[in-house]
Design a protein around this motif. Sequence first.
Motif, mmCIF file in Angstrom:
data_model
loop_
_atom_site.group_PDB
_atom_site.id
_atom_site.type_symbol
_atom_site.label_atom_id
_atom_site.label_comp_id
_atom_site.label_asym_id
_atom_site.label_seq_id
_atom_site.Cartn_x
_atom_site.Cartn_y
_atom_site.Cartn_z
ATOM 1 N N LEU A 68 38.415 36.273 51.223
ATOM 2 C CA LEU A 68 39.317 37.409 51.040
ATOM 3 C C LEU A 68 39.809 37.503 49.608
ATOM 4 O O LEU A 68 39.908 38.597 49.043
ATOM 5 N N LYS A 69 40.117 36.373 49.005
ATOM 6 C CA LYS A 69 40.592 36.379 47.620
ATOM 7 C C LYS A 69 39.521 36.949 46.697
ATOM 8 O O LYS A 69 39.798 37.754 45.802
ATOM 9 N N ILE A 70 38.285 36.518 46.892
ATOM 10 C CA ILE A 70 37.193 36.998 46.049
ATOM 11 C C ILE A 70 36.961 38.487 46.271
ATOM 12 O O ILE A 70 36.740 39.253 45.322
ATOM 13 N N ALA A 71 37.051 38.938 47.528
ATOM 14 C CA ALA A 71 36.772 40.336 47.844
ATOM 15 C C ALA A 71 37.884 41.273 47.389
ATOM 16 O O ALA A 71 37.612 42.405 46.974
ATOM 17 N N ALA A 72 39.145 40.816 47.449
ATOM 18 C CA ALA A 72 40.272 41.720 47.217
ATOM 19 C C ALA A 72 40.878 41.623 45.829
ATOM 20 O O ALA A 72 41.498 42.581 45.362
ATOM 21 N N ASN A 73 40.723 40.488 45.156
ATOM 22 C CA ASN A 73 41.346 40.291 43.852
ATOM 23 C C ASN A 73 40.526 40.989 42.769
ATOM 24 O O ASN A 73 39.362 40.636 42.545
ATOM 25 N N PRO A 74 41.085 41.990 42.061
ATOM 26 C CA PRO A 74 40.312 42.690 41.031
ATOM 27 C C PRO A 74 39.856 41.778 39.902
ATOM 28 O O PRO A 74 38.854 42.044 39.253
#
Length: 295
Positions: free
Chosen positions: A260-266
């Motif tokens: 989730l961090k990789i997918a959501a963090n710009p």
Amino acid sequence: MYHPRELYPSLGAGYRLGPAQPGADSSFPPGLAEGYRYPDLDTPKLDCFLSGMEAAPRTLAAHPPLPLLPPAMGTEPAPSAPEALHSLPGVSLSLENRELWKEFSSVGTEMIITKAGRRMFPACRVSVTGLDPEARYLFLLDVVPVDGARYRWQGRRWEPSGKAEPRLPDRVYIHPDSPATGAHWMRQPVSFHRVKLTNSTLDPHGHLILHSMHKYQPRIHLVRAAQLCSQHWGGMASFRFPETTFISVTAYQNPRITQLKIAANPFAKGFRENGRNCKRWELFIHSFMHSTNVY
């Protein structure tokens, strides 16, 4: 925007919020306590902060203190809706990135803490309504323990694993736009993306100090100055949102949180999969994200 430490070096960005709350653990080692000699968040300091830096220091005991912020929540379960712990008549706060927080919360949000300090993702981003457009307010954020337990990851979920470590002295982050008029705060969402979390008990930078493997809750506070140079305060409101509860960690435990961090963090967009489903690439990404300040 600037960190308060850059604009007002004599004030710093971290303060003790007041005396220890009833029931707080008093076993914090006296030696480490010396590292927390921050001035109380009281009227003289913030009065100076509001009216401009003065050439000579002022006597702290001469003025009434700022009302204490509410204590930690204790062991009661978090409510299902935002809760105002104190109130300013007509003032309300909404979490702008609520859906993102809910997505992380459904998995079990984890926040990395490091010695140097790590920014939160998601960050707290709120909108406020009901302020007096002409009055001046300060926006503050602190992070408090949710309960008295330490946690561990059991492969599928977080479970309590014993008594929490002694509570650390409280610190509060002052939004760098403070003080500002109600019109300024209501003009656009207020972001606390500059807040950093650390596990260094002697941190000199004003970062919020947390224990690893403990559950925490961010809180946002609004303080109104009755007049710009007044020694009195016109009220305070404190808000918390159940979606923002998180577990502090030094390395992510749940692989779904890493994804989730990789997918959501710009700031992690360069490390997302681009048509490559290689296990080696996934391991490289996972290792890189933990060794850098990308999250």
